[in-house]
Design a protein around this motif. Sequence first.
Motif, PDB file in Angstrom:
ATOM      1  N   TYR A  65      11.297 -25.321   3.848  1.00 22.40           N
ATOM      2  CA  TYR A  65      12.327 -25.239   4.893  1.00 22.40           C
ATOM      3  C   TYR A  65      12.846 -23.809   5.037  1.00 22.40           C
ATOM      4  N   LEU A  66      12.828 -23.041   3.960  1.00 20.97           N
ATOM      5  CA  LEU A  66      13.291 -21.657   4.053  1.00 20.97           C
ATOM      6  C   LEU A  66      12.379 -20.837   4.957  1.00 20.97           C
ATOM      7  N   TRP A  67      11.079 -21.122   4.921  1.00 17.47           N
ATOM      8  CA  TRP A  67      10.147 -20.472   5.847  1.00 17.47           C
ATOM      9  C   TRP A  67      10.466 -20.884   7.285  1.00 17.47           C
ATOM     10  N   ARG A  68      10.824 -22.146   7.459  1.00 17.10           N
ATOM     11  CA  ARG A  68      11.229 -22.651   8.777  1.00 17.10           C
ATOM     12  C   ARG A  68      12.455 -21.890   9.284  1.00 17.10           C
ATOM     13  N   ALA A  69      13.429 -21.701   8.407  1.00 17.75           N
ATOM     14  CA  ALA A  69      14.636 -20.963   8.793  1.00 17.75           C
ATOM     15  C   ALA A  69      14.319 -19.513   9.126  1.00 17.75           C
ATOM     16  N   GLY A  70      13.400 -18.915   8.370  1.00 10.10           N
ATOM     17  CA  GLY A  70      12.998 -17.539   8.661  1.00 10.10           C
ATOM     18  C   GLY A  70      12.354 -17.410  10.023  1.00 10.10           C
ATOM     19  N   LEU A  71      11.508 -18.367  10.379  1.00 13.82           N
ATOM     20  CA  LEU A  71      10.892 -18.349  11.710  1.00 13.82           C
ATOM     21  C   LEU A  71      11.950 -18.520  12.800  1.00 13.82           C
ATOM     22  N   LEU A  72      12.922 -19.381  12.555  1.00 16.02           N
ATOM     23  CA  LEU A  72      13.994 -19.578  13.533  1.00 16.02           C
ATOM     24  C   LEU A  72      14.792 -18.292  13.728  1.00 16.02           C
ATOM     25  N   PHE A  73      15.037 -17.572  12.636  1.00 14.53           N
ATOM     26  CA  PHE A  73      15.761 -16.304  12.736  1.00 14.53           C
ATOM     27  C   PHE A  73      14.948 -15.297  13.545  1.00 14.53           C
ATOM     28  N   ALA A  74      13.640 -15.226  13.283  1.00 14.96           N
ATOM     29  CA  ALA A  74      12.788 -14.296  14.028  1.00 14.96           C
ATOM     30  C   ALA A  74      12.753 -14.649  15.504  1.00 14.96           C
ATOM     31  N   GLU A  75      12.669 -15.945  15.808  1.00 19.31           N
ATOM     32  CA  GLU A  75      12.696 -16.386  17.205  1.00 19.31           C
ATOM     33  C   GLU A  75      14.009 -15.988  17.868  1.00 19.31           C
ATOM     34  N   GLY A  76      15.116 -16.198  17.149  1.00 21.48           N
ATOM     35  CA  GLY A  76      16.415 -15.832  17.688  1.00 21.48           C
ATOM     36  C   GLY A  76      16.553 -14.337  17.912  1.00 21.48           C
ATOM     37  N   LEU A  77      16.004 -13.540  16.996  1.00 18.54           N
ATOM     38  CA  LEU A  77      16.071 -12.090  17.141  1.00 18.54           C
ATOM     39  C   LEU A  77      15.322 -11.627  18.384  1.00 18.54           C
ATOM     40  N   LEU A  78      14.131 -12.175  18.593  1.00 14.37           N
ATOM     41  CA  LEU A  78      13.367 -11.827  19.796  1.00 14.37           C
ATOM     42  C   LEU A  78      14.091 -12.288  21.061  1.00 14.37           C
ATOM     43  N   HIS A  79      14.655 -13.481  20.997  1.00 10.89           N
ATOM     44  CA  HIS A  79      15.407 -14.002  22.153  1.00 10.89           C
ATOM     45  C   HIS A  79      16.600 -13.117  22.462  1.00 10.89           C
ATOM     46  N   TYR A  80      17.290 -12.677  21.424  1.00 10.18           N
ATOM     47  CA  TYR A  80      18.423 -11.771  21.629  1.00 10.18           C
ATOM     48  C   TYR A  80      17.979 -10.444  22.246  1.00 10.18           C
ATOM     49  N   LEU A  81      16.975  -9.828  21.668  1.00 11.05           N
ATOM     50  CA  LEU A  81      16.548  -8.509  22.136  1.00 11.05           C
ATOM     51  C   LEU A  81      15.958  -8.552  23.545  1.00 11.05           C
ATOM     52  N   LEU A  82      15.191  -9.586  23.848  1.00  4.82           N
ATOM     53  CA  LEU A  82      14.401  -9.597  25.079  1.00  4.82           C
ATOM     54  C   LEU A  82      15.000 -10.415  26.210  1.00  4.82           C
ATOM     55  N   VAL A  83      15.943 -11.342  25.875  1.00  2.45           N
ATOM     56  CA  VAL A  83      16.397 -12.263  26.916  1.00  2.45           C
ATOM     57  C   VAL A  83      17.909 -12.326  27.060  1.00  2.45           C
ATOM     58  N   PHE A  84      18.655 -12.680  25.986  1.00  3.08           N
ATOM     59  CA  PHE A  84      20.052 -13.054  26.169  1.00  3.08           C
ATOM     60  C   PHE A  84      20.918 -12.576  25.012  1.00  3.08           C
ATOM     61  N   GLU A  85      22.041 -11.982  25.373  1.00  2.00           N
ATOM     62  CA  GLU A  85      22.926 -11.361  24.390  1.00  2.00           C
ATOM     63  C   GLU A  85      23.589 -12.360  23.446  1.00  2.00           C
ATOM     64  N   PHE A  86      23.798 -13.581  23.900  1.00  2.00           N
ATOM     65  CA  PHE A  86      24.562 -14.536  23.105  1.00  2.00           C
ATOM     66  C   PHE A  86      23.669 -15.656  22.552  1.00  2.00           C
ATOM     67  N   ASP A  87      22.527 -15.260  22.028  1.00  2.00           N
ATOM     68  CA  ASP A  87      21.620 -16.197  21.372  1.00  2.00           C
ATOM     69  C   ASP A  87      22.324 -16.899  20.213  1.00  2.00           C
ATOM     70  N   VAL A  88      22.013 -18.202  20.031  1.00  2.00           N
ATOM     71  CA  VAL A  88      22.614 -18.961  18.930  1.00  2.00           C
ATOM     72  C   VAL A  88      21.631 -19.217  17.791  1.00  2.00           C
ATOM     73  N   LEU A  89      20.345 -18.955  18.006  1.00  2.00           N
ATOM     74  CA  LEU A  89      19.338 -19.335  17.013  1.00  2.00           C
ATOM     75  C   LEU A  89      19.460 -18.539  15.721  1.00  2.00           C
ATOM     76  N   MET A  90      19.813 -17.257  15.819  1.00  2.00           N
ATOM     77  CA  MET A  90      19.971 -16.457  14.606  1.00  2.00           C
ATOM     78  C   MET A  90      21.081 -17.024  13.724  1.00  2.00           C
ATOM     79  N   GLY A  91      22.201 -17.365  14.338  1.00  2.00           N
ATOM     80  CA  GLY A  91      23.299 -17.949  13.581  1.00  2.00           C
ATOM     81  C   GLY A  91      22.930 -19.290  12.979  1.00  2.00           C
ATOM     82  N   TYR A  92      22.185 -20.110  13.736  1.00  2.00           N
ATOM     83  CA  TYR A  92      21.732 -21.390  13.207  1.00  2.00           C
ATOM     84  C   TYR A  92      20.806 -21.200  12.007  1.00  2.00           C
TER      85      TYR A  92
END
Length: 386
Positions: free
Chosen positions: A89-116
Amino acid sequence: MTAKRIDVLDLLRGVAIMGTLGTNIWIFTSPAGPAGVLDALGGTGAVETVLRFLSNGKFLALLTLLFGIGLELQYRSAARRGASWPGRYLWRAGLLFAEGLLHYLLVFEFDVLMGYAVTSVVVAYLIGRSDRVVTAWTAGAGVVFASMVGLVTLALISDDTPASPSRPGTLFTDGSYADQVAARIELAGFYRLEAVFIIPLGITLFLLGARLMRAGALEDSARGAALRGRLMAAGLGVGVPLNLLTSFAGDDWVLVDRYLLPPLVALGLLALITGVAHRMSRLSGGVPGFARRGLTAAGRTALSCYVAQNLIASVLCYGWGLGLAAKLADLRPWWTVAAWAGICLLLATLSALWLRRFRRGPLELVWHWAYTAPRRRLAAADSSGR
């Protein structure tokens, strides 16, 4: 879990995703964009305030509860397999953080995935503990967050300095896509502040969602109906009137209005939607209607829909796209509502069509490939070793 209960969970996810856009769309359709987030969410009259009240914070809280339910399901799955926890599950959380980081940088300032992702790591070590430990953490994190909101609210109320009107910038009306990406990098401390601020709330709602799952809140049963009745009484009977009051209370109450009361309303929404879904399913013989099919499809492709709705809104509203935020500024709030409805209808339709051929959404397929990559490498290594 039964297939029926999974369908209810997908429906709830779809509603939460569409409802989250109901808040974000006010940011996109503001000429100042995310840089003027307080003005975008502040409302300019009774009609806009009521429209904003319908979604502000509530569906974000509902989505957070559902992430907690999802974590509970992952924990159960690991327990059934006899796998170590949190383990993969920790690998799952790491992937979610990476997805959120890309979403923040490339799409939307108020991404929630990194915090999740960060919250899920903390909760992963708590979810299997005793009820006493989980209750203490749920209450403790909730008290910490409520205290933070209370202190900031008291500071805002006691500050007699009148707020100066903000001047809308031109980054989101005239700036290029590259300019916006650069601004997200430069202003990461400002834009990521919300994600850090609400981590205690996330811990509370994750754990609460997991415990509601165990208590049968999603079950089509007598105990599930009884629990949902209590949740609706608290969330809709108490939370909604109080939240409506804070929506008209002024800018000093913005944190209470967005973060403190909406989770209570979200509990009522979770109970209401689940109860209605079970009832409609019984009346229809298990055959879903058009709206439910669309929302369930959006829930099954929640990650793809979350990113896609923000990307579509960016293309519609920002200067490097169609620039409608500036061109249609005089038509707020009605064009904002139309944009939200149009995007929701588009994504629900596309999700349903996509799932006719694929089991997972587009981003879910990529995410699943990345999640299973370590196992594939180990299997390949074992095979070559033989």
